[in-house]
Design a protein around this motif. Structure first.
Motif, short mmCIF file in Angstrom:
data_model
loop_
_atom_site.label_atom_id
_atom_site.label_comp_id
_atom_site.label_asym_id
_atom_site.label_seq_id
_atom_site.Cartn_x
_atom_site.Cartn_y
_atom_site.Cartn_z
N ILE A 1 0.84 -1.20 0.00
CA ILE A 1 0.00 0.00 0.00
C ILE A 1 0.87 1.25 0.00
O ILE A 1 1.80 1.36 0.81
N TRP A 2 0.59 2.16 -0.93
CA TRP A 2 1.29 3.44 -1.10
C TRP A 2 2.75 3.25 -1.51
O TRP A 2 3.60 4.12 -1.27
N ALA A 3 3.06 2.12 -2.15
CA ALA A 3 4.44 1.86 -2.56
C ALA A 3 4.92 2.87 -3.60
O ALA A 3 6.12 3.17 -3.66
N ASN A 4 4.01 3.37 -4.41
CA ASN A 4 4.38 4.33 -5.46
C ASN A 4 3.94 5.75 -5.13
O ASN A 4 3.90 6.61 -6.00
N GLY B 1 6.03 8.73 1.76
CA GLY B 1 7.14 8.36 2.62
C GLY B 1 6.93 7.10 3.43
O GLY B 1 7.85 6.65 4.12
N PHE B 2 5.73 6.51 3.39
CA PHE B 2 5.46 5.29 4.14
C PHE B 2 4.83 4.24 3.22
O PHE B 2 4.07 4.58 2.29
N VAL B 3 5.14 2.98 3.51
CA VAL B 3 4.55 1.86 2.77
C VAL B 3 4.01 0.87 3.80
O VAL B 3 4.65 0.62 4.83
N VAL B 4 2.82 0.32 3.52
CA VAL B 4 2.19 -0.63 4.43
C VAL B 4 2.01 -1.97 3.73
O VAL B 4 1.54 -2.02 2.59
N GLU B 5 2.40 -3.03 4.41
CA GLU B 5 2.24 -4.38 3.89
C GLU B 5 1.20 -5.13 4.71
O GLU B 5 1.40 -5.36 5.90
N PRO B 6 0.07 -5.53 4.10
CA PRO B 6 -0.89 -6.36 4.83
C PRO B 6 -0.32 -7.75 5.07
O PRO B 6 0.38 -8.29 4.21
N ARG C 1 2.66 -4.56 8.42
CA ARG C 1 3.97 -3.99 8.64
C ARG C 1 3.99 -2.56 8.09
O ARG C 1 3.35 -2.29 7.07
N ALA C 2 4.77 -1.70 8.72
CA ALA C 2 4.92 -0.33 8.25
C ALA C 2 6.38 -0.08 7.92
O ALA C 2 7.27 -0.42 8.71
N PHE C 3 6.62 0.52 6.77
CA PHE C 3 7.97 0.87 6.32
C PHE C 3 8.06 2.38 6.13
O PHE C 3 7.07 3.02 5.78
N HIS C 4 9.26 2.93 6.34
CA HIS C 4 9.49 4.34 6.08
C HIS C 4 10.54 4.46 4.99
O HIS C 4 11.55 3.75 5.00
N ARG C 5 10.30 5.38 4.05
CA ARG C 5 11.23 5.58 2.95
C ARG C 5 12.17 6.75 3.29
O ARG C 5 11.73 7.87 3.54
#
Length: 507
Positions: free
Chosen positions: A83-86, A90-95, A146-150
């Protein structure tokens, strides 16, 4: 314009839907776009608490429910499901998929421009590794995310994972996951049995690059209460998570835990408990730090006990508490796989007055590295009354070093072993501070040491000014007792110059 009455009406409907109402309208609205504010979650929690508790449907197809850990971690979202990878936010969420021990469903909703939509589960968006499924699973929802920060260089770094009951983890840059936090604990360590609240649903706000925060709203539920949560994640040198919650008890509750955290401690130089291991230690944290409402700094090393130990550090309006990993040298552990020295410290600072209560510490016997056997939380003295609304807020620092530290000498390590006489135990506690580099000042320091019960057989101090350290070596004579409470503070001219070192020795 959306009116408050409309928000409350929709919130009540959301709660009914989450409870599993099978009305045709609820099914039609499953993927509908709905207005959203934080009041939606608060009113959904209030509506849930007004109804009898309904357990979540945790059933899974056999191939998923019987997964080994290795098979489960092979399941992951495909790139197109991120989610929001593109997006430039600044953040990406993985279900995260359900399976293994993560059987309870979590509904994930995405919020943008004041509107929310439910994320629909699609098996086609997951790679299942070697798991053989006779038919594609349907309507499973998720086990968490999971939450990622770019970063500025475009690199994605994992900053948090919310999965299982109300558990979540975070970390600072360069660290490995370690300490686990909870939204709430109920009757932890209680002989009546523990209750595990869980997040039925989350609403994740679409982030912006300028804001540089990720906001997650969560609906918590359990047999005893429901709750509305708001987590605001701030990634930086430490990951800060601001936590706000409103709790709605269904019944009177006399044992709730705020800021609950858990960690692994198998053995340390202070307490090896028969460990036959080539490593120097195996522990995610070294101890529990507390900054009391009265301004005292307390340090309590933790240990893997032979029997369950429960300790209470009574206080009023605590200024902070948390599990800290003070050992940052690889040589303290010599573990090329686990790298315990890279585990985060978790420091909590209450916002507002929490009143009277205690920081409770549970030390549980364990011989399993994955099992987090050390638990701590703030327990309110009064508990919660049925029908009462209780609100709390606090800030979490997932860090290498807490932002607030004692302006005193700190205990950087301790060892325990056989004493100088039969049935005595010897302890070595090392303190560190800049002023200990002054030989004249170090020579003036005395150890204020006592035990209850038992007696202190001998005490010796060994200054090491070149290292800015001072070692206290002492022997404990338990006098036949099976447990002794030790208390040690360094003093100069009658005033404390160190944090208070506390430890419970048990036979």
């Amino acid at each position: 314009m959306l009116k408050r009455r409309d928000v409350l009406q929709w919130a009540g409907g959301a709660a009914v839907s989450l409870l599993g109402a099978a009305s045709a309208r609820a099914q039609d609205d499953r993927n509908a776009i709905q207005p959203f504010t934080s009041a939606v979650v608060v009113e959904a929690a209030r509506a849930l608490a007004a109804k009898p508790f309904v357990a979540a449907d945790a059933d899974l197809p056999g191939a998923l429910s019987a997964l080994s850990y290795e098979a489960y971690v092979a399941i992951h979202a495909k790139p197109e499901a991120m989610i929001w990878a593109n997006d430039p936010g600044g953040f990406v969420v993985e279900p995260l998929h359900r399976g293994f021990v993560f059987t309870t469903p979590m509904q994930i909703n995405l919020v943008e421009d004041g509107l929310s939509r439910r994320l629909t589960y699609d098996p086609g968006q997951f790679a299942f590794g070697g798991v053989a499924l006779s038919a594609p699973p349907a309507n499973l929802d998720f086990s968490g995310f999971r939450a990622f920060h770019r970063g500025d260089d475009g690199t994605l770094s994992e900053i948090a994972i919310f999965q299982g009951a109300s558990f979540f983890r975070s970390l600072a840059p360069g660290q490995n996951f370690g300490v686990t936090a909870r939204g709430l604990s109920v009757r932890a360590g209680d002989s009546r049995g523990e209750e595990f609240p869980f997040f039925r649903a989350v609403w994740i706000e679409k982030p912006t690059r300028a804001g540089n925060v990720l906001v997650v709203h969560a609906l918590l539920d359990s047999e005893s209460l429901a709750g509305a949560y708001r987590f605001t994640l701030h990634p930086s040198d430490a990951t800060i998570i601001d936590t706000e919650c409103a709790l709605f008890p269904r019944v009177d509750i006399d044992n709730i835990g705020l800021g609950t955290m858990s960690a692994t401690s198998l053995f340390t130089p202070l307490e090896r408990r028969g460990a036959d291991d080539i490593r120097g230690a195996a522990a995610e944290v070294a101890g529990l730090q507390m900054y009391t409402g009265a301004g005292e700094w307390v340090w309590r090393p933790v240990a893997n006990r032979s029997k369950l130990q429960i300790s209470e550090l009574v206080d009023q309006n605590p200024r902070g508490f948390g599990f800290l990993q003070r050992q940052r040298s690889f040589n303290a552990f010599n573990d090329d796989v686990q790298h315990w020295e890279r585990r985060p410290s978790l420091w909590i600072e209450p916002i507002g007055d929490w009143g009277p209560g205690s920081v409770e510490l549970l030390e549980i016997p364990s011989d399993s590295e994955p099992a987090q056997n050390i638990i701590a939380f703030w327990r309110c003295k009064k508990g919660l009354a049925k029908g009462q609304t209780a609100e709390f807020a606090y800030r979490q620092f997932w860090c290498w070093t807490p932002p607030t530290s004692p302006p005193l000498a700190v205990a950087i390590g301790a060892r325990g072993g056989r004493g100088g006489a039969a049935k005595q135990r010897r302890f070595q506690v090392d303190f560190e501070a800049d002023f200990l580099g002054d030989a004249a000042k170090a020579a003036d320091i005395k150890a204020n040491l006592n035990t209850s019960p038992g007696r202190i057989a001998s005490v010796r101090l060994f200054p090491a000014p070149e290292q800015k350290r001072l070692r206290v070596l002492f022997d404990l004579d338990p006098n036949g007792e099976t447990a002794c409470e030790l208390r040690l503070t360094l003093e100069s001219q009658g005033a404390p110059v160190s944090e208070t070192w506390l430890y419970r020795w048990t036979s």
